[in-house]
Design a protein around this motif. Structure first.
Motif, PDB file in Angstrom:
ATOM      1  N   LEU A 156       7.153  -8.086   3.640  1.00 21.68           N
ATOM      2  CA  LEU A 156       6.534  -7.304   2.988  1.00 21.68           C
ATOM      3  C   LEU A 156       6.079  -5.952   3.982  1.00 21.68           C
ATOM      4  O   LEU A 156       6.402  -4.971   4.488  1.00 21.68           O
ATOM      5  CB  LEU A 156       5.698  -7.693   1.383  1.00 21.68           C
ATOM      6  N   PRO A 157       4.752  -6.888   4.185  1.00 19.49           N
ATOM      7  CA  PRO A 157       3.750  -5.899   5.395  1.00 19.49           C
ATOM      8  C   PRO A 157       4.722  -5.696   6.531  1.00 19.49           C
ATOM      9  O   PRO A 157       4.364  -4.346   7.203  1.00 19.49           O
ATOM     10  CB  PRO A 157       3.044  -7.125   5.220  1.00 19.49           C
ATOM     11  N   ALA A 158       5.526  -6.639   6.647  1.00 23.05           N
ATOM     12  CA  ALA A 158       6.548  -5.993   7.947  1.00 23.05           C
ATOM     13  C   ALA A 158       7.726  -4.712   7.721  1.00 23.05           C
ATOM     14  O   ALA A 158       7.859  -4.914   8.903  1.00 23.05           O
ATOM     15  CB  ALA A 158       7.406  -7.225   8.198  1.00 23.05           C
ATOM     16  N   ALA A 159       7.603  -5.340   6.671  1.00 21.10           N
ATOM     17  CA  ALA A 159       8.184  -3.969   5.618  1.00 21.10           C
ATOM     18  C   ALA A 159       7.806  -2.437   6.269  1.00 21.10           C
ATOM     19  O   ALA A 159       8.366  -1.819   6.478  1.00 21.10           O
ATOM     20  CB  ALA A 159       9.438  -4.492   4.436  1.00 21.10           C
ATOM     21  N   ILE A 160       7.072  -2.555   6.033  1.00 23.70           N
ATOM     22  CA  ILE A 160       6.378  -1.451   5.407  1.00 23.70           C
ATOM     23  C   ILE A 160       5.803  -1.192   6.688  1.00 23.70           C
ATOM     24  O   ILE A 160       5.619   0.142   6.875  1.00 23.70           O
ATOM     25  CB  ILE A 160       5.084  -1.871   4.813  1.00 23.70           C
ATOM     26  N   ALA A 161       5.359  -2.203   7.954  1.00 27.19           N
ATOM     27  CA  ALA A 161       5.054  -1.499   9.224  1.00 27.19           C
ATOM     28  C   ALA A 161       5.983  -1.116   9.677  1.00 27.19           C
ATOM     29  O   ALA A 161       5.734   0.373  10.189  1.00 27.19           O
ATOM     30  CB  ALA A 161       4.870  -2.534   9.827  1.00 27.19           C
ATOM     31  N   ARG A 162       7.232  -1.792   9.522  1.00 25.59           N
ATOM     32  CA  ARG A 162       8.731  -0.909   9.569  1.00 25.59           C
ATOM     33  C   ARG A 162       9.291   1.048   9.570  1.00 25.59           C
ATOM     34  O   ARG A 162       9.197   1.567   9.888  1.00 25.59           O
ATOM     35  CB  ARG A 162      10.037  -1.586   9.621  1.00 25.59           C
ATOM     36  N   GLY A 165       4.529   2.773   7.801  1.00 26.13           N
ATOM     37  CA  GLY A 165       2.961   1.867   6.978  1.00 26.13           C
ATOM     38  C   GLY A 165       2.462   2.704   6.047  1.00 26.13           C
ATOM     39  O   GLY A 165       3.638   3.118   5.439  1.00 26.13           O
ATOM     40  N   LEU A 166       1.396   2.469   5.307  1.00 29.34           N
ATOM     41  CA  LEU A 166       1.145   2.516   3.343  1.00 29.34           C
ATOM     42  C   LEU A 166       2.306   3.874   2.777  1.00 29.34           C
ATOM     43  O   LEU A 166       2.612   4.070   1.824  1.00 29.34           O
ATOM     44  CB  LEU A 166       0.229   1.729   2.975  1.00 29.34           C
ATOM     45  N   ALA A 167       1.045   4.714   3.711  1.00 28.96           N
ATOM     46  CA  ALA A 167       1.452   6.534   2.904  1.00 28.96           C
ATOM     47  C   ALA A 167       3.071   7.265   4.103  1.00 28.96           C
ATOM     48  O   ALA A 167       3.745   7.941   2.691  1.00 28.96           O
ATOM     49  CB  ALA A 167       0.999   7.214   4.053  1.00 28.96           C
ATOM     50  N   ALA A 168       4.155   6.197   4.397  1.00 28.88           N
ATOM     51  CA  ALA A 168       5.127   6.578   4.560  1.00 28.88           C
ATOM     52  C   ALA A 168       6.442   5.459   3.857  1.00 28.88           C
ATOM     53  O   ALA A 168       7.441   6.150   3.402  1.00 28.88           O
ATOM     54  CB  ALA A 168       5.192   6.435   6.070  1.00 28.88           C
ATOM     55  N   TRP A 169       5.893   4.152   3.462  1.00 24.52           N
ATOM     56  CA  TRP A 169       6.752   3.207   2.827  1.00 24.52           C
ATOM     57  C   TRP A 169       7.143   4.242   1.779  1.00 24.52           C
ATOM     58  O   TRP A 169       6.393   4.721   1.033  1.00 24.52           O
ATOM     59  CB  TRP A 169       6.140   2.025   2.603  1.00 24.52           C
ATOM     60  N   ASP A 170       8.254   3.507   0.825  1.00 21.77           N
ATOM     61  CA  ASP A 170       9.330   4.646   0.083  1.00 21.77           C
ATOM     62  C   ASP A 170       8.603   3.400  -1.795  1.00 21.77           C
ATOM     63  O   ASP A 170       9.073   3.044  -2.646  1.00 21.77           O
ATOM     64  CB  ASP A 170      10.362   4.250   0.051  1.00 21.77           C
ATOM     65  N   ARG A 216      -4.247  -4.333   8.465  1.00 25.27           N
ATOM     66  CA  ARG A 216      -4.172  -3.061   9.399  1.00 25.27           C
ATOM     67  C   ARG A 216      -3.986  -1.821   8.942  1.00 25.27           C
ATOM     68  O   ARG A 216      -4.160  -0.646   8.252  1.00 25.27           O
ATOM     69  CB  ARG A 216      -4.290  -2.869  10.589  1.00 25.27           C
ATOM     70  N   LEU A 217      -2.898  -2.277   7.278  1.00 23.65           N
ATOM     71  CA  LEU A 217      -2.014  -1.197   7.226  1.00 23.65           C
ATOM     72  C   LEU A 217      -2.820  -0.986   5.896  1.00 23.65           C
ATOM     73  O   LEU A 217      -2.770   0.430   5.349  1.00 23.65           O
ATOM     74  CB  LEU A 217      -0.104  -2.457   6.543  1.00 23.65           C
ATOM     75  N   VAL A 218      -3.522  -1.800   4.798  1.00 24.34           N
ATOM     76  CA  VAL A 218      -4.043  -1.149   4.185  1.00 24.34           C
ATOM     77  C   VAL A 218      -5.846  -0.399   4.496  1.00 24.34           C
ATOM     78  O   VAL A 218      -5.657   0.688   4.297  1.00 24.34           O
ATOM     79  CB  VAL A 218      -5.050  -2.230   3.543  1.00 24.34           C
ATOM     80  N   ALA A 219      -6.322  -0.722   5.004  1.00 26.60           N
ATOM     81  CA  ALA A 219      -6.767   0.091   6.591  1.00 26.60           C
ATOM     82  C   ALA A 219      -6.854   1.441   6.907  1.00 26.60           C
ATOM     83  O   ALA A 219      -8.089   2.561   6.033  1.00 26.60           O
ATOM     84  CB  ALA A 219      -7.591  -0.720   7.418  1.00 26.60           C
ATOM     85  N   ALA A 220      -5.080   1.881   7.100  1.00 21.14           N
ATOM     86  CA  ALA A 220      -4.980   2.981   7.266  1.00 21.14           C
ATOM     87  C   ALA A 220      -5.362   4.297   6.351  1.00 21.14           C
ATOM     88  O   ALA A 220      -5.432   4.643   6.980  1.00 21.14           O
ATOM     89  CB  ALA A 220      -3.872   2.837   8.156  1.00 21.14           C
ATOM     90  N   VAL A 221      -5.527   3.336   5.307  1.00 19.02           N
ATOM     91  CA  VAL A 221      -4.739   5.009   3.818  1.00 19.02           C
ATOM     92  C   VAL A 221      -6.515   4.493   3.205  1.00 19.02           C
ATOM     93  O   VAL A 221      -6.531   5.474   2.264  1.00 19.02           O
ATOM     94  CB  VAL A 221      -4.170   4.349   3.398  1.00 19.02           C
ATOM     95  N   LEU A 222      -7.322   3.793   4.085  1.00 14.50           N
ATOM     96  CA  LEU A 222      -8.865   4.082   3.435  1.00 14.50           C
ATOM     97  C   LEU A 222      -9.968   5.087   4.043  1.00 14.50           C
ATOM     98  O   LEU A 222      -9.663   4.802   5.675  1.00 14.50           O
ATOM     99  CB  LEU A 222      -9.575   2.407   3.470  1.00 14.50           C
ATOM    100  N   PRO A 223     -10.648   5.464   3.214  1.00 10.77           N
ATOM    101  CA  PRO A 223     -12.149   6.408   3.970  1.00 10.77           C
ATOM    102  C   PRO A 223     -12.406   4.973   5.293  1.00 10.77           C
ATOM    103  O   PRO A 223     -12.917   4.135   5.095  1.00 10.77           O
ATOM    104  CB  PRO A 223     -13.209   6.191   2.712  1.00 10.77           C
ATOM    105  N   PRO A 224     -12.412   5.648   6.375  1.00 10.67           N
ATOM    106  CA  PRO A 224     -13.057   4.524   7.474  1.00 10.67           C
ATOM    107  C   PRO A 224     -14.535   4.293   7.140  1.00 10.67           C
ATOM    108  O   PRO A 224     -14.234   2.558   7.049  1.00 10.67           O
ATOM    109  CB  PRO A 224     -13.453   5.723   8.709  1.00 10.67           C
ATOM    110  N   ALA A 225     -15.076   4.937   6.726  1.00 13.50           N
ATOM    111  CA  ALA A 225     -16.439   4.256   6.620  1.00 13.50           C
ATOM    112  C   ALA A 225     -16.807   2.974   5.603  1.00 13.50           C
ATOM    113  O   ALA A 225     -16.874   2.282   5.409  1.00 13.50           O
ATOM    114  CB  ALA A 225     -17.290   4.735   5.885  1.00 13.50           C
ATOM    115  N   ARG A 226     -14.919   2.722   4.247  1.00 16.17           N
ATOM    116  CA  ARG A 226     -14.886   1.852   4.358  1.00 16.17           C
ATOM    117  C   ARG A 226     -14.161   0.652   4.356  1.00 16.17           C
ATOM    118  O   ARG A 226     -13.850  -0.780   4.452  1.00 16.17           O
ATOM    119  CB  ARG A 226     -14.139   1.780   2.609  1.00 16.17           C
TER     120      ARG A 226
END
Length: 255
Positions: A156-162, A165-170, A216-226
């Motif tokens: 699943l994370p491999a497919a999300i990366a392809r 990322g999470l913001a683009a994943w359907d 990293r996939l999750v980190a990309a959609v979080l505020p950097p401070a978190r």
């Protein structure tokens, strides 16, 4: 058991969990009703306003948090928080009991006891458990800190990366594990502001961690401070550093 054997055992267990969420019966500790648990209050004479619940990784125990200085790190900072350390081992995950056990034995009783704030923190498999609980019962927790989180089967994370990322994943993947699919869909929603269904999520991981790609996939959609990162792999030394930085931030004090 030597340190090398313990690490190998942890890796083997996580590999099996990543594939099928089943483990050989001989690898599991017994399920208890209720779960064993350690409790460390900030002040034995009175309940604190905040409870931090620490969930261990695969084959780790509550006592490992003590031995590795996690409890001492809280007390050295004189933080007014109580600590609950359930023995939430792999058997509660493979038996599909972890959410129910945390609800009925940890979080709901804490609310009934009057805790104003309840935060979940977990390492590896414990991070997975904290996230599973927050997805199902986000209204009952005030935040989550997931360190080096195991995040389910790797397809699943491999497919999300392809997908970019999470913001683009359907939100879809044929033949994905339903539990993992529901979790990743929920994680995609963490890009928005905190809400009852999405309490604040803090993430921490080592740059050489075995689960770094998923994290990293999750980190990309979080505020950097978190998002907290450090050098190191899937081991206690980087986790100790991440824990210290999280404690110094004291996010449970933010209104």
């Amino acid at each position: 058991m030597t340190r090398g054997a313990a690490v190998l055992g942890r890796r083997q267990a996580l590999g099996l969990l990543a594939g099928t969420l089943t483990l050989p019966g001989c690898a599991q500790r017994p399920l208890k009703d209720p779960m064993d648990s350690l409790f460390d209050p900030a002040d034995p004479a009175r309940r604190a306003d905040t409870l931090l619940v620490l969930l261990p990784g695969a084959y780790d125990t509550p006592q490992d948090f003590v031995r590795q200085g996690f409890v001492q790190a809280v007390r050295a900072r004189r933080l007014a928080v109580d600590l609950r350390l359930p023995d939430a081992h792999t058997g509660y995950y493979t038996g599909r009991q972890i959410r129910e056990r945390l609800l009925n034995e940890v979080v709901r009783p804490a609310r009934e006891q009057g805790y104003a704030r309840v935060w979940l923190a977990g390492i590896s498999l414990g991070g997975y458990g904290a996230l599973l609980f927050a997805r199902a019962h986000g209204e009952l927790v005030d935040g989550v800190f997931a360190m080096a989180a195991f995040l389910g089967r790797r397809d699943l994370p491999a497919a999300i990366a392809r997908a970019g990322g999470l913001a683009a994943w359907d939100g879809e993947l044929a033949d994905a594990d339903p539990e993992d699919l529901a979790l990743w869909r929920w994680l995609r929603g963490c890009a928005g502001p905190p809400a009852p269904t999405h309490p604040p999520l803090w993430l921490g991981y080592g740059e050489q961690d075995r689960f770094v790609m998923s994290n990293r996939l999750v980190a990309a959609v979080l505020p950097p401070a978190r998002v907290l990162t450090t050098e190191g792999g899937h081991d206690w030394v980087p986790w100790q550093r991440l824990w210290g930085r999280f404690l110094d931030a004291q996010p449970w004090t933010v209104a």
